[in-house]
Write a protein that holds these residues in place. Structure first.
Motif, PDB file in Angstrom:
ATOM      1  N   HIS A 102       0.822  -1.218   0.000  1.00 26.73           N
ATOM      2  CA  HIS A 102       0.000   0.000   0.000  1.00 26.73           C
ATOM      3  C   HIS A 102       0.855   1.267   0.000  1.00 26.73           C
ATOM      4  N   VAL A 103       2.154   1.109  -0.125  1.00 27.03           N
ATOM      5  CA  VAL A 103       3.069   2.264  -0.047  1.00 27.03           C
ATOM      6  C   VAL A 103       3.765   2.408  -1.403  1.00 27.03           C
ATOM      7  N   PHE A 104       3.668   3.592  -1.998  1.00 29.13           N
ATOM      8  CA  PHE A 104       4.124   3.795  -3.377  1.00 29.13           C
ATOM      9  C   PHE A 104       5.201   4.883  -3.469  1.00 29.13           C
ATOM     10  N   PRO A 105       6.430   4.554  -3.032  1.00 31.04           N
ATOM     11  CA  PRO A 105       7.509   5.528  -3.194  1.00 31.04           C
ATOM     12  C   PRO A 105       7.818   5.735  -4.668  1.00 31.04           C
ATOM     13  N   VAL A 106       8.355   6.881  -4.992  1.00 26.85           N
ATOM     14  CA  VAL A 106       8.717   7.172  -6.392  1.00 26.85           C
ATOM     15  C   VAL A 106       9.955   6.334  -6.742  1.00 26.85           C
ATOM     16  N   PRO A 107       9.914   5.597  -7.871  1.00 29.15           N
ATOM     17  CA  PRO A 107      11.061   4.763  -8.235  1.00 29.15           C
ATOM     18  C   PRO A 107      12.201   5.611  -8.807  1.00 29.15           C
ATOM     19  N   THR A 108      12.926   6.268  -7.920  1.00 25.72           N
ATOM     20  CA  THR A 108      13.963   7.211  -8.363  1.00 25.72           C
ATOM     21  C   THR A 108      15.201   6.499  -8.922  1.00 25.72           C
ATOM     22  N   ASP A 109      15.182   5.157  -8.867  1.00 28.40           N
ATOM     23  CA  ASP A 109      16.285   4.416  -9.488  1.00 28.40           C
ATOM     24  C   ASP A 109      16.008   4.193 -10.981  1.00 28.40           C
TER      25      ASP A 109
END
Ligand code: 6PG
Length: 242
Positions: A102-109
């Motif tokens: 349920h947690v959607f961090p931005v895929p900065t990789d």
């Protein structure tokens, strides 16, 4: 004039926003089985997250039904001191039990085009392709220059039809991911937290001055059918005309 609530201090602003967060979470979970939120970086939201992780707020929220997205992010690794994801982990996520899915961090990789596609898919999987409403709650701050999320003055990002944009702002701000007004304005509730005397003049222009969203991007935030509420401290509110 939009709805404005003025509190004496930044702590009191965060407390007022925490009460609103709990009320909205309870209503959304009762009505729709989940509570979807776009989080902001910034100093007052940080106080809010810290409060939500503590009593009396923490146990009033069914965290297993909460879905967290980021309204904007600096393009740095997740453990970097400038990462909004890291800030939310330290203040909130390390203290409540939320399913990781349920947690959607931005895929900065990922490179910008892939990250835009990945994040857009997170959103369409959650809201569908043509939703009437997006988030139950969008939290925003306002920078001294009138930016919000990573919608900066002098850029054309506020005009983007796409929901997610990764772009180079300028030398000082570097590469950012931001959600655009197209998706933010479909929120059921937008809550803006602004504190400090340094923002008083700009805020008065934003709320009472001429409309010029390319110069004051926060003016592009106007929920289509949802509500917008401004939580201010007294220092930030001094220049606002009643
Ligand atoms: C960020 C933001 C940004 C922020 C404003 C206000 O990640 O920095 O999302 O839009 O909300 O710059 O920040 P302060 O509340 O710290 O002044």
């Amino acid at each position: 004039m939009p709805t404005i609530q003025i509190s004496p201090t930044p702590d009191a602003v965060a407390t007022a926003a925490a009460h609103q967060f709990v009320d909205l979470a309870q209503d959304a979970i009762e009505e729709r089985g989940r509570f979807t939120v776009a989080l902001s970086g910034g100093s007052t939201p940080k106080l809010l997250y810290h409060l939500l992780a503590q009593e009396p707020f923490r146990t009033q929220i069914e965290w297993q039904n909460v879905y967290l997205f980021w309204g904007d992010e600096r393009y740095v690794p997740h453990d970097h001191p400038d990462s909004n994801y890291r800030m939310v982990c330290e203040t909130l996520l390390d203290h409540v039990s939320l399913p990781t899915e349920h947690v959607f961090p931005v895929p900065t990789d990922q490179d910008p085009a892939d990250a835009e596609a990945t994040y857009t898919k997170y959103l369409t999987d959650t809201f569908g392709d043509a939703p009437t409403y997006s988030f139950d709650l969008v939290l925003l701050g306002m920078g001294d220059d009138g930016h919000t999320a990573s919608l900066f003055p002098g850029t054309d990002v506020i005009d983007a039809r796409q929901w997610v944009k990764v772009y180079e702002v300028d030398e000082a701000h570097g590469r950012r991911m931001t959600l655009t007004p197209t998706i933010l304005n479909l929120a059921r509730q937008v809550t803006v937290l602004v504190t400090g005397a340094g923002k008083a003049q700009r805020l008065a222009k934003v709320l009472g001055g001429e409309r010029d969203p390319h110069r004051l991007p926060i003016q592009s935030i106007q929920p289509k059918t949802g509500e917008i509420m401004w939580f201010l401290d007294e220092a930030a509110a001094t220049e606002i005309k009643a």
